[in-house]
Write an enzyme that holds these catalytic residues in place. Sequence first.
Site, PDB file in Angstrom:
ATOM      1  N   HIS A  64       0.857  -1.189   0.000  1.00 41.69           N
ATOM      2  CA  HIS A  64       0.000   0.000   0.000  1.00 41.69           C
ATOM      3  C   HIS A  64       0.899   1.248   0.000  1.00 41.69           C
ATOM      4  CE1 HIS A  64      -3.499   2.415   0.921  1.00 41.69           C
ATOM      5  NE2 HIS A  64      -4.241   1.349   1.052  1.00 41.69           N
ATOM      6  N   GLY A 108       0.140  -4.946   1.672  1.00 44.69           N
ATOM      7  CA  GLY A 108      -1.032  -5.103   0.806  1.00 44.69           C
ATOM      8  C   GLY A 108      -0.697  -5.814  -0.490  1.00 44.69           C
ATOM      9  N   TYR A 138      -5.796  -3.889   9.886  1.00 37.46           N
ATOM     10  CA  TYR A 138      -6.102  -4.596   8.634  1.00 37.46           C
ATOM     11  C   TYR A 138      -7.551  -5.052   8.652  1.00 37.46           C
ATOM     12  CZ  TYR A 138      -4.039  -6.102   4.307  1.00 37.46           C
ATOM     13  OH  TYR A 138      -3.693  -6.184   2.991  1.00 37.46           O
TER      14      TYR A 138
HETATM   15  C1  LCV Z   1       5.115   4.845   0.075  1.00 39.68           C
HETATM   16  C2  LCV Z   1       7.281   4.088  -0.017  1.00 39.68           C
HETATM   17  C3  LCV Z   1       6.862   2.781   0.293  1.00 39.68           C
HETATM   18  C4  LCV Z   1       5.463   2.559   0.492  1.00 39.68           C
HETATM   19  N1  LCV Z   1       4.634   3.622   0.378  1.00 39.68           N
HETATM   20  O1  LCV Z   1      14.207   1.879  -0.790  1.00 39.68           O
HETATM   21  O2  LCV Z   1       0.012  -4.422   5.222  1.00 39.68           O
HETATM   22  S1  LCV Z   1      -0.088  -3.089   5.768  1.00 39.68           S
HETATM   23  O3  LCV Z   1      -1.167  -2.990   6.740  1.00 39.68           O
HETATM   24  O4  LCV Z   1       1.190  -2.624   6.245  1.00 39.68           O
HETATM   25  C5  LCV Z   1      -0.513  -2.046   4.410  1.00 39.68           C
HETATM   26  C6  LCV Z   1      -1.124  -0.762   4.899  1.00 39.68           C
HETATM   27  C7  LCV Z   1       0.688  -1.829   3.576  1.00 39.68           C
HETATM   28  O5  LCV Z   1       0.847  -2.434   2.527  1.00 39.68           O
HETATM   29  O6  LCV Z   1       1.594  -0.851   4.011  1.00 39.68           O
HETATM   30  C8  LCV Z   1       2.830  -0.730   3.248  1.00 39.68           C
HETATM   31  C9  LCV Z   1       3.738  -1.894   3.676  1.00 39.68           C
HETATM   32  N2  LCV Z   1       5.013  -1.787   2.909  1.00 39.68           N
HETATM   33  C10 LCV Z   1       6.211  -1.849   3.612  1.00 39.68           C
HETATM   34  O7  LCV Z   1       6.297  -2.075   4.819  1.00 39.68           O
HETATM   35  C11 LCV Z   1       7.457  -1.679   2.759  1.00 39.68           C
HETATM   36  C12 LCV Z   1       8.065  -0.298   3.125  1.00 39.68           C
HETATM   37  N3  LCV Z   1       9.256  -0.070   2.291  1.00 39.68           N
HETATM   38  C13 LCV Z   1      10.446  -0.684   2.614  1.00 39.68           C
HETATM   39  O8  LCV Z   1      10.586  -1.487   3.504  1.00 39.68           O
HETATM   40  C14 LCV Z   1      11.574  -0.338   1.704  1.00 39.68           C
HETATM   41  O9  LCV Z   1      11.205   0.822   0.978  1.00 39.68           O
HETATM   42  C15 LCV Z   1      11.851  -1.447   0.679  1.00 39.68           C
HETATM   43  C16 LCV Z   1      12.452  -2.661   1.403  1.00 39.68           C
HETATM   44  C17 LCV Z   1      10.569  -1.850  -0.085  1.00 39.68           C
HETATM   45  C18 LCV Z   1      12.868  -0.916  -0.363  1.00 39.68           C
HETATM   46  O10 LCV Z   1      13.984  -0.400   0.344  1.00 39.68           O
HETATM   47  P1  LCV Z   1      15.026   0.558  -0.424  1.00 39.68           P
HETATM   48  O11 LCV Z   1      16.085   0.875   0.554  1.00 39.68           O
HETATM   49  O12 LCV Z   1      15.337  -0.046  -1.749  1.00 39.68           O
HETATM   50  P2  LCV Z   1      13.764   3.024   0.247  1.00 39.68           P
HETATM   51  O13 LCV Z   1      13.305   2.412   1.516  1.00 39.68           O
HETATM   52  O14 LCV Z   1      14.814   4.066   0.292  1.00 39.68           O
HETATM   53  O15 LCV Z   1      12.452   3.592  -0.495  1.00 39.68           O
HETATM   54  C19 LCV Z   1      12.603   4.432  -1.653  1.00 39.68           C
HETATM   55  C20 LCV Z   1      11.536   5.481  -1.524  1.00 39.68           C
HETATM   56  O16 LCV Z   1      10.247   4.844  -1.622  1.00 39.68           O
HETATM   57  C21 LCV Z   1       9.476   5.169  -0.478  1.00 39.68           C
HETATM   58  C22 LCV Z   1      10.490   5.426   0.631  1.00 39.68           C
HETATM   59  O17 LCV Z   1       9.898   6.214   1.622  1.00 39.68           O
HETATM   60  C23 LCV Z   1      11.567   6.146  -0.140  1.00 39.68           C
HETATM   61  O18 LCV Z   1      11.062   7.453  -0.373  1.00 39.68           O
HETATM   62  P3  LCV Z   1      12.147   8.686  -0.341  1.00 39.68           P
HETATM   63  O19 LCV Z   1      13.076   8.396  -1.502  1.00 39.68           O
HETATM   64  O20 LCV Z   1      11.281   9.892  -0.503  1.00 39.68           O
HETATM   65  O21 LCV Z   1      12.823   8.567   1.020  1.00 39.68           O
HETATM   66  N4  LCV Z   1       8.626   4.027  -0.140  1.00 39.68           N
HETATM   67  C24 LCV Z   1       9.019   2.756   0.041  1.00 39.68           C
HETATM   68  N5  LCV Z   1       7.962   1.974   0.324  1.00 39.68           N
HETATM   69  N6  LCV Z   1       4.964   1.345   0.737  1.00 39.68           N
HETATM   70  N7  LCV Z   1       6.435   5.132  -0.125  1.00 39.68           N
END
Ligand code: LCV
Length: 259
Positions: A64, A108, A138
């Site tokens: 999400h 999600g 959720y």
């Molecule tokens: C917006 C993002 C996101 C993102 N949304 O890159 O299941 S529930 O209830 O949780 C449901 C509500 C749900 O699905 O929630 C989302 C759950 N998703 C996560 O927990 C994954 C969150 N993201 C991460 O853990 C990392 O971003 C991953 C492992 C996917 C990739 O890591 P990496 O180091 O390659 P960054 O973390 O630096 O992310 C790059 C940019 O994408 C944004 C993040 O904030 C960052 O933005 P900035 O460049 O502005 O800092 N981003 C990542 N995931 N789901 N934005």
Amino acid sequence: MSLVITEMKNRTGVITLNNPPKLNALCKELIDDLIAGLNQIKEQDARCVILRAPAGCKVFSAGHDISELPKGSRDPLSYQDPLRRGVRAIQSFPGPVIAMVEGSVWGGAFELVMSCDMIFAADTSTFAMTPANLGVAYDIVGIHNLIRDCSLHVIKEMLFTAKPVSAERALQTGIVNRTFPAAELEAAVMEIAELISVKAPLSIALIKEELRALNEANPLTPDEFERLQGLRRVVYDSDDAKEGIAAFFEKRKPVFAGK
Ligand code: LCV
Ligand code: LCV
């Protein structure tokens, strides 16, 4: 510019999540494009759909779009939420939707992949269910979509630890159908899709809908039973039903016209 790429390969529709800058986060725009892609493919008599991300991607989908979650005191996943609409579109598509996973799957996006009819994954992929990471309430339908295909203990471990599960563990626990080396994944999944594409589409669509209705936990209501009987009537009255049996006795491959 659509955030998904929609294409046809023979009679298989292929939808590629394509918003790398946002790691294919399931924002409203991407989900709307996904639903539009499914509708477009439905119009082109596709027998099967593959949902994928670009080959070689590190992140299949970051789940999400957290920036679109309500800032508090509002249902984060109500009926019209993009994720809810995307999951329903996959579950109601009149043919198999196969998730072809490479990279990491989050939150999600894990539910979206679980709502597909089959999951084939690269052996380097991972799956995580993350509400516990975000304090997200959720929704019941979303949880129900997780618990039908593998043990409650495993889903609870994923939900309560939010720790990514390896492709190997996902295979052992029944979350995915099969795993392949990343380089072999696409060819293997296309082969399965091609096999499905020459089978009787009306029978497959009916059986998918019967399984969906049966899986919706509650016993079938009389109205629901009659509705499925009506759908079955269309199929057993079809030319395809006659064609399948005639072909068998004439010892030739059937040609199903989908009517
Ligand atoms: C917006 C993002 C996101 C993102 N949304 O890159 O299941 S529930 O209830 O949780 C449901 C509500 C749900 O699905 O929630 C989302 C759950 N998703 C996560 O927990 C994954 C969150 N993201 C991460 O853990 C990392 O971003 C991953 C492992 C996917 C990739 O890591 P990496 O180091 O390659 P960054 O973390 O630096 O992310 C790059 C940019 O994408 C944004 C993040 O904030 C960052 O933005 P900035 O460049 O502005 O800092 N981003 C990542 N995931 N789901 N934005
Ligand atoms: C009538 C037959 C049959 C047969 N009925 O020997 O699941 S559903 O929805 O499909 C459900 C409706 C259902 O159960 O449908 C039937 C599904 N069955 C199959 O698809 C199996 C069809 N049969 C075969 O694939 C082959 O016959 C097998 C592999 C079972 C055996 O092969 P083999 O070479 O040893 P033949 O194919 O030569 O069959 C010998 C004779 O039995 C007939 C077949 O038409 C042939 O008749 P003739 O000697 O007049 O040519 N036969 C075989 N199965 N289910 N008749």
